[in-house]
Motif scaffolding. Structure first.
Motif, PDB file in Angstrom:
ATOM      1  N   GLY B 267       0.774  -1.266   0.043  1.00 51.38           N
ATOM      2  CA  GLY B 267       0.058  -0.100  -0.167  1.00 51.38           C
ATOM      3  C   GLY B 267       0.931   1.430   0.005  1.00 51.38           C
ATOM      4  N   ILE B 268       2.078   1.188  -0.870  1.00 46.95           N
ATOM      5  CA  ILE B 268       2.953   2.210  -0.677  1.00 46.95           C
ATOM      6  C   ILE B 268       2.948   2.727  -2.181  1.00 46.95           C
ATOM      7  CG2 ILE B 268       5.329   2.822  -0.585  1.00 46.95           C
ATOM      8  CD1 ILE B 268       5.543   1.316   1.853  1.00 46.95           C
ATOM      9  N   SER B 269       2.765   3.939  -2.654  1.00 45.98           N
ATOM     10  CA  SER B 269       2.856   4.158  -4.047  1.00 45.98           C
ATOM     11  C   SER B 269       4.385   4.156  -4.712  1.00 45.98           C
ATOM     12  CB  SER B 269       2.172   5.670  -4.281  1.00 45.98           C
ATOM     13  OG  SER B 269       2.802   6.728  -3.633  1.00 45.98           O
ATOM     14  N   GLY B 270       5.204   4.474  -3.841  1.00 48.69           N
ATOM     15  CA  GLY B 270       6.619   4.496  -4.647  1.00 48.69           C
ATOM     16  C   GLY B 270       6.945   5.921  -5.001  1.00 48.69           C
ATOM     17  N   ALA B 271       6.683   6.795  -4.193  1.00 47.01           N
ATOM     18  CA  ALA B 271       7.161   8.134  -4.370  1.00 47.01           C
ATOM     19  C   ALA B 271       8.696   8.083  -4.485  1.00 47.01           C
ATOM     20  CB  ALA B 271       6.649   9.100  -3.361  1.00 47.01           C
ATOM     21  N   ILE B 272       9.250   8.977  -4.969  1.00 49.30           N
ATOM     22  CA  ILE B 272      10.754   9.163  -5.390  1.00 49.30           C
ATOM     23  C   ILE B 272      11.574   9.302  -3.921  1.00 49.30           C
ATOM     24  CG2 ILE B 272      10.726  11.695  -5.630  1.00 49.30           C
ATOM     25  CD1 ILE B 272      12.945  10.948  -7.832  1.00 49.30           C
ATOM     26  N   GLN B 273      11.156   9.977  -2.930  1.00 51.97           N
ATOM     27  CA  GLN B 273      11.656   9.953  -1.852  1.00 51.97           C
ATOM     28  C   GLN B 273      11.510   8.783  -0.974  1.00 51.97           C
ATOM     29  OE1 GLN B 273       9.070  11.998  -2.497  1.00 51.97           O
ATOM     30  NE2 GLN B 273       9.462  14.114  -2.577  1.00 51.97           N
ATOM     31  N   HIS B 274      10.625   7.968  -1.143  1.00 47.80           N
ATOM     32  CA  HIS B 274      10.543   6.610  -0.483  1.00 47.80           C
ATOM     33  C   HIS B 274      11.447   5.815  -1.087  1.00 47.80           C
ATOM     34  CE1 HIS B 274       8.674   3.826   2.387  1.00 47.80           C
ATOM     35  NE2 HIS B 274       8.840   2.725   1.408  1.00 47.80           N
ATOM     36  N   LEU B 275      11.425   5.680  -2.529  1.00 43.47           N
ATOM     37  CA  LEU B 275      12.271   4.892  -3.407  1.00 43.47           C
ATOM     38  C   LEU B 275      13.667   5.074  -2.764  1.00 43.47           C
ATOM     39  CD1 LEU B 275      10.744   4.720  -6.893  1.00 43.47           C
ATOM     40  CD2 LEU B 275      10.568   3.077  -4.848  1.00 43.47           C
ATOM     41  N   ALA B 276      14.169   6.223  -2.703  1.00 47.09           N
ATOM     42  CA  ALA B 276      15.506   6.675  -2.391  1.00 47.09           C
ATOM     43  C   ALA B 276      16.045   5.772  -1.080  1.00 47.09           C
ATOM     44  CB  ALA B 276      15.792   8.036  -2.009  1.00 47.09           C
ATOM     45  N   GLY B 277      14.879   5.597  -0.039  1.00 45.62           N
ATOM     46  CA  GLY B 277      15.486   4.921   1.242  1.00 45.62           C
ATOM     47  C   GLY B 277      15.405   3.630   1.031  1.00 45.62           C
ATOM     48  N   ILE B 278      15.072   2.858  -0.279  1.00 48.19           N
ATOM     49  CA  ILE B 278      14.732   1.561  -0.032  1.00 48.19           C
ATOM     50  C   ILE B 278      15.724   1.000  -1.305  1.00 48.19           C
ATOM     51  CG2 ILE B 278      12.579   1.542   0.917  1.00 48.19           C
ATOM     52  CD1 ILE B 278      11.513   0.684  -1.837  1.00 48.19           C
ATOM     53  N   SER B 279      16.576   1.588  -2.030  1.00 45.31           N
ATOM     54  CA  SER B 279      17.039   1.152  -3.037  1.00 45.31           C
ATOM     55  C   SER B 279      18.289   0.355  -3.013  1.00 45.31           C
ATOM     56  CB  SER B 279      17.727   2.230  -4.079  1.00 45.31           C
ATOM     57  OG  SER B 279      18.615   3.124  -3.248  1.00 45.31           O
ATOM     58  N   GLY B 280      18.730   0.215  -1.596  1.00 44.79           N
ATOM     59  CA  GLY B 280      19.740  -0.766  -1.232  1.00 44.79           C
ATOM     60  C   GLY B 280      19.295  -2.213  -0.995  1.00 44.79           C
ATOM     61  N   SER B 281      17.939  -2.356  -1.023  1.00 46.69           N
ATOM     62  CA  SER B 281      17.400  -3.477  -0.787  1.00 46.69           C
ATOM     63  C   SER B 281      17.624  -4.589  -1.930  1.00 46.69           C
ATOM     64  CB  SER B 281      15.637  -3.590  -0.726  1.00 46.69           C
ATOM     65  OG  SER B 281      15.336  -2.675  -0.001  1.00 46.69           O
ATOM     66  N   LYS B 282      17.848  -5.612  -1.423  1.00 46.14           N
ATOM     67  CA  LYS B 282      18.435  -6.782  -2.560  1.00 46.14           C
ATOM     68  C   LYS B 282      17.096  -7.229  -3.430  1.00 46.14           C
ATOM     69  CE  LYS B 282      22.378  -8.688  -0.277  1.00 46.14           C
ATOM     70  NZ  LYS B 282      21.874  -8.230   1.177  1.00 46.14           N
ATOM     71  N   TYR B 283      15.958  -7.443  -2.751  1.00 43.63           N
ATOM     72  CA  TYR B 283      14.590  -7.747  -3.307  1.00 43.63           C
ATOM     73  C   TYR B 283      13.639  -6.658  -2.918  1.00 43.63           C
ATOM     74  CZ  TYR B 283      16.811 -11.917  -5.481  1.00 43.63           C
ATOM     75  OH  TYR B 283      17.607 -12.582  -6.233  1.00 43.63           O
TER      76      TYR B 283
END
Ligand SMILES: Cc1cc2nc3c(=O)[nH]c(=O)nc-3n(C[C@H](O)[C@H](O)[C@H](O)COP(=O)(O)OP(=O)(O)OC[C@H]3O[C@@H](n4cnc5c(N)ncnc54)[C@H](O)[C@@H]3O)c2cc1C
Lengths: 255, 325
Positions: B267-283
């Motif tokens: 239920g997260i749209s994936g705004a650029i600021q959110h994506l920035a914090g998760i880009s280090g996730s492997k999957y």
């Protein structure tokens, strides 16, 4: 109470960052420049301290011409005056801290307040480095700040992984702000008008006696690798859930 | 000449965080035989065996009880004394709240350049170190070098592999002079923060909810999934701003930057600021009812559907997998 707020102008967080091919900097065309979000908490806290204890809030920012706009914005929020150290040079945290410390020495201060980090270089160093140069204590990543003007002491809450630490320290000191410290105010129209008349003094690196000598140097800059296209699962919720768990278990091997 | 690496780490009740072992393993890989661990507090010596096993050739345990309570100026001064006594030319600190407070303070005292929150450190052609660090919250990746005699790096947790080396880990007696009465910033109390017990920046799996969760009461769905997975729970910013979850849950450019093995964006749209914090996730797994949501561009696996049906089904499927094993 004299408070210096150190503010950095950074690309808006909605910016899609593009690296200039073959360079160590980002493409700046079309970027909207804003006050570093954490610095907004620093300004707000400084204004609140002034409202309670009296004094002056002076905003200091380092950077090219465009930075003046960020300073004007803080003046519209209620800061008393600004100092713009104008330079087009690429700086690292250490040089920035030296500049700010030089300004702080000539201005004098009780508190220096800034954001816990700037959301461009994410270095999270300037506040602490300035504190060392000025030989004053620091408290970083602050969620709550109490000023005891009588004893010239601060009690701060700072955020750690899963815990809150209470730190006590005398001031003059450096404080860095974390989200949650306060809710920054919006400039009001009368304050925007007033801000136009407030003083913004321009300083130069030469004037402050600073020759930038970088200690941390970027030698290459790239965009993160693209992620492969997503596998979109189909079926009813139970089937999709089963496929997902199978993929995470057998393909990704993370479950 | 090989680098002499001082790994500065925190211990609590004789235990260390995984990042401590990550730093030691990395240091051992870069400069075998030249790794010194520095730790503080009356139980510091209890960490010796653990630190040695993961790569400390020597252990400096400042077991004076004054080090039981952190002081940025006091600790930075002690690190400086140890650095000089052992002749270290490289310092590693964790990019945790503790390390990010201590590292720049120490760098200032040593006149050393510091690269914050590094995800890799390697040996460059000239024998000096070259670090990789995400900037703009991971929207760009910088390669940096440090041009001062002492090179300092803080390392992002959850990135480096840990390797056992089976060293003996000599305890080194280094005498540091401390004047705790002159320490200025002092920790006087510590209390637990509301929210999950597992730290997001160290979690292997994160289950994260956004505005699509509709309300605080529905986070129990995520708690149930997280329990099955042994995961930590996080959130997008608006959800924390609304007070549905504590601020410590907030992930993104202005929140926590995380690097788990699997990140569930629910239920997260994936705004650029959110994506920035998760880009280090492997999957990244996206569960969202809107097939056009930008989160699907960042995801490895996507489920287009109603989270209120999908999440319980995933919880069941995980439970089934675990019982089969
Ligand atoms: C300066 C600044 C800094 C910011 N920093 C951050 C940050 O660090 N972190 C952050 O997260 N945000 C940050 N933001 C906010 C960011 O821009 C977005 O507004 C925010 O991330 C959106 O949160 P969301 O995805 O939870 O909500 P929304 O964008 O509202 O998305 C909700 C999603 O839920 C889906 N949904 C709804 N119902 C269901 C259902 N029943 N089943 C499945 N899916 C459903 C919808 O399709 C939608 O995609 C920042 C903004 C600014 C201006």
């Amino acid at each position: 109470m004299k408070i210096l707020v150190m503010v950095k102008q950074v690309p808006d967080t909605a910016t899609k960052v593009r690296v200039q091919p073959g360079s160590t900097s980002i493409a700046t065309e079309g970027i909207k420049w804003v006050i570093n979000p954490y610095d907004e908490f620093a300004i707000e806290e400084s204004l609140r301290i002034k409202e309670r204890h009296g004094g002056e809030v002076v905003v200091v920012s380092v950077g090219p011409q465009r930075v003046e706009e960020a300073i004007r914005q803080t003046l519209a929020m209620g800061a008393d005056r600004g100092i713009h150290v104008k330079t087009d040079d690429v700086l690292d945290s250490q040089t920035t801290a030296e500049i700010l410390a030089a300004v702080a020495r000539s201005e004098g201060f009780d508190l220096i307040v800034t954001g816990k980090q700037a959301v461009d270089d994410d270095a999270a160093q300037v506040g602490s480095l300035a504190a060392v140069l000025l030989d004053v204590p620091q408290v970083t990543v602050v969620l709550k700040l109490d000023v005891n003007a009588e004893e010239q002491r601060l009690v701060a809450e700072r955020e750690l992984e899963g815990t809150i630490e209470i730190v006590e320290l005398p001031y003059p000191a450096v404080v860095t702000a974390q989200r949650g410290l306060n809710e920054p105010r919006y400039p009001t129209l009368p304050n925007i008008m007033k801000a136009k008349k407030k003083e913004v003094r321009v300083e130069t690196l030469e004037g402050l006696g600073i020759k930038p000598q970088l200690k941390v140097r970027i030698v290459a800059l790239s965009e993160p690798p693209e992620r492969p296209a997503a596998k979109i699962l189909t079926g009813d919720p139970v089937e999709m859930a089963q496929q997902l768990v199978d993929l995470l278990h057998n393909e990704a091997k993370v479950l | 000449m090989a680098n002499k690496i001082l790994v500065v780490l925190e211990q609590h009740e004789g235990k260390v965080r995984r990042i401590a072992l990550e730093m030691l393993s990395l240091a051992q890989k870069l400069s075998a035989g030249n790794v010194i661990a520095l730790t503080f507090g009356s139980q510091a010596e209890e960490t010796r065996e653990m630190l040695a096993r993961y790569g400390a050739d020597q252990v400096v345990a400042l077991h004076n009880a004054v080090f039981d309570q952190y002081s940025s100026d006091g600790f930075a001064d002690a690190v400086k004394q140890v650095q000089s006594a052992v002749g270290a030319d490289v310092l590693f600190l964790p990019a945790t709240a503790w390390g990010k407070d201590l590292a720049p303070r120490t760098a200032g005292l040593l006149g050393a350049g510091l690269a914050t929150d590094c995800t890799a450190v390697e040996i460059g052609q000239d024998g000096r170190l070259v670090a990789t660090r995400p900037i703009y919250a991971g929207k760009a990746i910088a390669t940096v070098v440090i041009d001062s005699p002492v090179q300092m790096f803080s390392l992002r947790p959850n990135i480096q592999p840990v390797e056992e080396t089976g060293r003996a880990g000599q305890l080194e007696d280094i005498v540091v002079t401390v004047h705790p009465e002159a320490w200025r910033a002092k920790v006087t109390a510590v209390r637990a923060q509301g929210g999950g017990t597992m730290e997001l920046t160290e979690a292997e799996i994160i289950v994260s909810g956004g505005r699509g969760m509709k309300g605080p009461e529905n986070f129990k769905l995520l708690d149930a999934l997280a329990t099955e997975l042994g995961a930590a729970v996080g959130s997008s910013r608006p959800v924390a701003d609304e007070g549905w979850v504590p601020h410590s849950y907030h992930i993104g450019q202005t929140g926590k930057v995380v690097s788990p093995n699997v990140y569930f964006a629910i239920g997260i749209s994936g705004a650029i600021q959110h994506l920035a914090g998760i880009s280090g996730s492997k999957y990244i797994v996206a569960i969202n009812s809107d097939p056009e949501a930008p989160i699907f561009k960042a995801a490895n696996y996507g489920i287009v559907g109603n989270l209120f049906e999908v999440v319980p089904a995933v919880t069941d499927a995980v439970r089934k997998l675990k019982t089969e094993r």
